[in-house]
Design a protein around this motif. Structure first.
Motif, PDB file in Angstrom:
ATOM      1  N   ASN A   1       0.822  -1.207   0.000  1.00 62.55           N
ATOM      2  CA  ASN A   1       0.000   0.000   0.000  1.00 62.55           C
ATOM      3  C   ASN A   1       0.857   1.258   0.000  1.00 62.55           C
ATOM      4  O   ASN A   1       0.500   2.261  -0.640  1.00 62.55           O
ATOM      5  N   TYR A   2       1.984   1.209   0.705  1.00 63.34           N
ATOM      6  CA  TYR A   2       2.881   2.361   0.708  1.00 63.34           C
ATOM      7  C   TYR A   2       3.423   2.628  -0.700  1.00 63.34           C
ATOM      8  O   TYR A   2       3.410   3.769  -1.185  1.00 63.34           O
ATOM      9  N   PHE A   3       3.899   1.561  -1.361  1.00 65.11           N
ATOM     10  CA  PHE A   3       4.409   1.724  -2.722  1.00 65.11           C
ATOM     11  C   PHE A   3       3.312   2.217  -3.658  1.00 65.11           C
ATOM     12  O   PHE A   3       3.548   3.080  -4.515  1.00 65.11           O
ATOM     13  N   PHE A   4       2.097   1.669  -3.500  1.00 62.25           N
ATOM     14  CA  PHE A   4       0.998   2.051  -4.384  1.00 62.25           C
ATOM     15  C   PHE A   4       0.642   3.523  -4.208  1.00 62.25           C
ATOM     16  O   PHE A   4       0.505   4.259  -5.199  1.00 62.25           O
ATOM     17  N   LEU A   5       0.492   3.971  -2.963  1.00 59.39           N
ATOM     18  CA  LEU A   5       0.109   5.360  -2.726  1.00 59.39           C
ATOM     19  C   LEU A   5       1.232   6.317  -3.104  1.00 59.39           C
ATOM     20  O   LEU A   5       0.973   7.429  -3.573  1.00 59.39           O
ATOM     21  N   ARG A   6       2.489   5.886  -2.926  1.00 59.49           N
ATOM     22  CA  ARG A   6       3.610   6.733  -3.324  1.00 59.49           C
ATOM     23  C   ARG A   6       3.657   6.900  -4.833  1.00 59.49           C
ATOM     24  O   ARG A   6       4.026   7.980  -5.332  1.00 59.49           O
ATOM     25  N   ARG A   7       3.292   5.839  -5.556  1.00 63.13           N
ATOM     26  CA  ARG A   7       3.281   5.915  -7.016  1.00 63.13           C
ATOM     27  C   ARG A   7       2.024   6.595  -7.544  1.00 63.13           C
ATOM     28  O   ARG A   7       1.965   6.972  -8.711  1.00 63.13           O
ATOM     29  N   ASN A   8       1.005   6.723  -6.695  1.00 62.66           N
ATOM     30  CA  ASN A   8      -0.257   7.321  -7.118  1.00 62.66           C
ATOM     31  C   ASN A   8      -0.631   8.443  -6.140  1.00 62.66           C
ATOM     32  O   ASN A   8      -1.609   8.353  -5.397  1.00 62.66           O
ATOM     33  N   LEU A   9       0.180   9.502  -6.154  1.00 60.95           N
ATOM     34  CA  LEU A   9      -0.057  10.609  -5.239  1.00 60.95           C
ATOM     35  C   LEU A   9      -1.386  11.290  -5.515  1.00 60.95           C
ATOM     36  O   LEU A   9      -1.993  11.867  -4.602  1.00 60.95           O
ATOM     37  N   GLY A  10      -1.840  11.220  -6.765  1.00 58.06           N
ATOM     38  CA  GLY A  10      -3.144  11.798  -7.084  1.00 58.06           C
ATOM     39  C   GLY A  10      -4.265  11.100  -6.339  1.00 58.06           C
ATOM     40  O   GLY A  10      -5.196  11.742  -5.832  1.00 58.06           O
ATOM     41  N   ILE A  11      -4.181   9.763  -6.266  1.00 58.47           N
ATOM     42  CA  ILE A  11      -5.196   9.002  -5.522  1.00 58.47           C
ATOM     43  C   ILE A  11      -5.115   9.337  -4.035  1.00 58.47           C
ATOM     44  O   ILE A  11      -6.148   9.512  -3.363  1.00 58.47           O
ATOM     45  N   LEU A  12      -3.892   9.435  -3.491  1.00 62.86           N
ATOM     46  CA  LEU A  12      -3.731   9.786  -2.084  1.00 62.86           C
ATOM     47  C   LEU A  12      -4.306  11.174  -1.803  1.00 62.86           C
ATOM     48  O   LEU A  12      -5.007  11.377  -0.795  1.00 62.86           O
ATOM     49  N   ALA A  13      -4.007  12.123  -2.688  1.00 64.99           N
ATOM     50  CA  ALA A  13      -4.547  13.480  -2.514  1.00 64.99           C
ATOM     51  C   ALA A  13      -6.072  13.467  -2.584  1.00 64.99           C
ATOM     52  O   ALA A  13      -6.750  14.169  -1.824  1.00 64.99           O
ATOM     53  N   PHE A  14      -6.599  12.645  -3.499  1.00 68.55           N
ATOM     54  CA  PHE A  14      -8.057  12.535  -3.616  1.00 68.55           C
ATOM     55  C   PHE A  14      -8.660  11.977  -2.332  1.00 68.55           C
ATOM     56  O   PHE A  14      -9.669  12.491  -1.830  1.00 68.55           O
TER      57      PHE A  14
END
Length: 692
Positions: free
Chosen positions: A297-310
């Motif tokens: 999940n850390y790798f996924f959110l780091r690679r998808n900062l747009g999703i994390l920001a959303f």
């Protein structure tokens, strides 16, 4: 070596002396439905330290058999014996890539290293070995940016990472350069001879399979023959395995040397219990698996900062929009006024010295009180023009004041019961409203009423009359709970919070699990030794961590920035919200195991959203519902929790109060219901499968 199949049993199969049996399949039966027989009494033997190639057309049962060997499917009847005990001793490479495409090669290997329980030193050593022989791209390369052949090499690298005793590879060389394919086969042969590893490979390339120690020719759920390639070709007098396969397929089709048809279901066995899986997991819950899930999940959110920001900004935006758009009284509403006291085009500025005199129009006092209520008055000459303006939606209604309104009002006040009928009629302000919008209509009626009471009290004060006599003889004292003039937002904020806290983790959980199902990652992790308990626990912890941050943001926006009411224990309110979020996450798990596509999950989520919002008394008191719906609404997940949160925020009630206690009891009950339902669905569907 002569192979003759009679009643699906092998006769004359020669085994290599000195080698032990490592994978043994006997009398394997498996079907889907009543007639779709996939495995029909299949027998198979793989010796330890050999490369065994599975040959057969698509749909012949190879993938099903492999699924049974790795423990992801269960035979209807028969037996599978393996030389290993645990799933973690298997290296599995599926047909699909089954990798996180947004990850780099290094991140992918790090994740699976934790899944397999490798130390940093072990991972470093295996990287050096595998990078060399697989000719992998730089470890910073993203999986999504690699070619199909390179992606399959990464998938093979994952299967080899933990140096397993049993290696199962489904089409490992598809799309790979012929030179590299030869290198892979040479390495696999070396692993089997030097490392004593047992390898099962499925392939469509029949000639490629000649490099294997043994081959199994499969068609229609039956193993037509197995043995070393040269012996099979010599036995049947052909130069290629393809010709041998064609010959055996022809004999099977014509019934020669076969006593039963591979598609028959007449004698299908009916055992009392299905055979147990041949491998098991080392433990139901392992810390390294949980860490692997967190890293993923850390790798996924780091690679998808747009999703994390959303995920983090969505609650802020939603709560801000709610407070800026919902619950606020409309301002500047236009209302017409036909004031016959003002001759011609005159207005109230013509009159001065407002006092207790009939010379100053009382209607001007009333107009001033109305304007204090942020009401915009539009003057009209007559009632007909005002009515037409209302019909054209230019104004929300109009008021009519008679030409002798002030004199009639004074007569009504002074003479009281002795006032004439004409004075009583002319002292009234006639109001005609557009009531098509209930809320605006009632709001205007309320403002007109309170403005009139204020104006009348001021008139009594100027005339030195008892102000108390101007008031309606009902006195509303300080509210026991809440404000004497409550706002709609105080009623709706608990509902908005409950909806956000319930559906945000539900969306994240559904999206995460369905993505892993769709990409085949979930299946690969389960075959690698992870359990559903570990996977769901990992999703729950990550969802709850994100929910904590989201809830913190929502509480700051709603109760700090916009100062909505919260009188009771903040800790108790947050505890209730946490449980609501946990129930939403559990509901998301249920949706993800029920639905196999994003579309189906979306329909289920939206289909449950509106009934839940309408029937839970969230935006309209449940007392106003039909009595049948009221009885249903009490059993919904957010009904009692919303009432409980309102009781905490507006009434300061503790958990000992039945309303608050029932809210906690309800949400805990729903958590158990969703969890048990998820387990039941998994049992009925026999696990979580990949989305095809």
């Amino acid at each position: 070596m002569l192979l003759k199949i009679r009643n699906n049993e092998l006769y004359g199969s020669e085994m290599t002396e000195g080698r032990e049996e490592f994978v043994v399949v006997r009398g394997a039966y498996k079907r889907y439905g009543l007639k779709a027989v996939v495995l029909n009494g299949l027998n198979m033997t793989v010796e330890k330290g050999t490369v065994y190639a599975f040959l057969g057309p698509s749909g012949c049962g190879k993938t099903t058999l492999l699924g049974c060997i790795v423990g992801r499917k269960r035979l209807d009847a028969g037996e599978i014996r393996l030389g290993i005990k645990y799933k973690s001793d298997i290296g599995y490479m599926p047909q699909e890539i089954a990798l996180f495409r947004d990850f780099s090669i290094s991140e992918t290997l790090t994740h699976f290293a934790w899944v397999f329980g490798l130390s940093k030193q072990q991972l470093k050593k295996r990287k050096e070995e595998l990078y060399s022989f697989l000719e992998l791209p730089p470890e910073t390369s993203l999986i999504s940016k690699l070619s199909g052949g390179q992606q399959r090499r990464i998938s093979l690298c994952v299967a080899l990472l933990h140096n397993p005793e049993l290696l199962i590879l489904d089409e490992p060389t598809v799309g790979v350069d012929p030179v590299l394919s030869h290198s892979i086969w040479q390495h696999l042969k070396q692993m089997s001879t030097v490392g004593n590893k047992t390898i099962i490979i499925t392939t469509h390339s029949i000639e490629e399979a000649r490099q294997a120690d043994r081959v199994g020719l499969m068609r229609g759920g039956i193993l037509l023959a197995e043995g070393d390639p040269k012996s099979l070709m010599n036995q049947y007098g052909f130069d290629t395995l393809e010709e041998v396969f064609l010959q055996l397929s022809y004999k099977q089709e014509t019934g020669e040397n076969f006593d039963i048809d591979c598609q028959t279901v007449k004698n299908y066995p009916k055992p009392e219990k299905k055979p147990k899986p041949p491998v098991k997991i080392k433990s139901i819950f392992a810390l390294n698996h949980l860490i692997a899930h967190f890293l993923k999940n850390y790798f996924f959110l780091r690679r998808n900062l747009g999703i994390l920001a959303f995920l983090l900004c969505l609650p802020i935006v939603q709560c801000t929009l709610f407070d800026l758009s919902i619950g606020r009284d409309p301002l500047g509403l236009k209302v017409g006024l036909v004031n016959e006291e003002l001759a011609g085009e005159g207005d109230c500025s013509m009159f001065t010295n407002a006092n207790c005199s009939v010379e100053y129009p009382a209607s001007c006092r009333y107009m001033a009180a109305l304007e204090k209520k942020q009401m915009k008055l539009i003057l009209y000459k007559d009632e007909e023009s005002a009515r037409n303006a209302t019909k054209k939606n230019e104004i929300w209604g109009f008021m009519h004041v008679s030409h002798n309104y002030t004199e009639s009002l004074f007569e009504r006040i002074i003479l009281n019961g002795g006032a004439s009928d004409e004075a009583l009629a002319n002292s009234e302000v006639d109001v005609s409203m557009d009531m098509s919008n209930q809320y605006i209509g009632n709001l205007l009626r309320r403002d007109m009423y309170f403005a009139y009471m204020e104006y009348l009290e001021n008139l009594y004060a100027d005339c030195n009359w008892p102000v108390q006599a101007a008031k309606v003889p009902i006195a509303f004292q300080k509210a026991i709970y809440g404000n004497i003039y409550p706002s709609f937002s105080d009623f709706a904020v608990p509902a908005i919070l409950q909806l956000f806290v319930f559906y945000l983790p539900m969306m994240f959980t559904v999206g995460g699990i369905l993505m892993e199902k769709r990409e085949g990652i979930l299946e690969r992790n389960l075959i690698s030794g992870m359990t559903l308990v570990e996977i769901i626990t990992g999703h729950a912890i990550v969802s709850m961590l994100i929910l904590v941050v989201q809830t913190l943001f929502m509480m700051i926006v709603l109760f700090v920035i916009f100062d909505n009411t919260i009188e009771g224990s903040l800790l108790l309110a947050l505890s209730l919200l946490f449980l609501v979020g946990l129930s939403g996450m559990c509901y998301g798990c249920l949706v993800s195991v029920l639905c196999d596509t994003d579309t189906a999950a979306t329909y289920m989520g939206l289909g449950s959203f509106f009934p839940l919002a309408m029937l839970s008394g969230m935006f309209w008191p449940y007392q106003g519902m039909h009595y049948l719906l009221r009885s249903i609404g009490w059993f919904l997940p957010l009904t009692l929790t919303t009432e409980g949160f309102r009781a905490i925020s507006s009434r300061s009630w503790s958990i000992t109060h039945p309303v608050v206690f029932n809210g906690f009891l309800s949400v805990i009950g729903w958590i158990f219901f969703f969890s048990i339902s998820t387990i039941v669905v998994i049992k009925i569907k026999k696990g979580i499968r990949n989305i095809m």
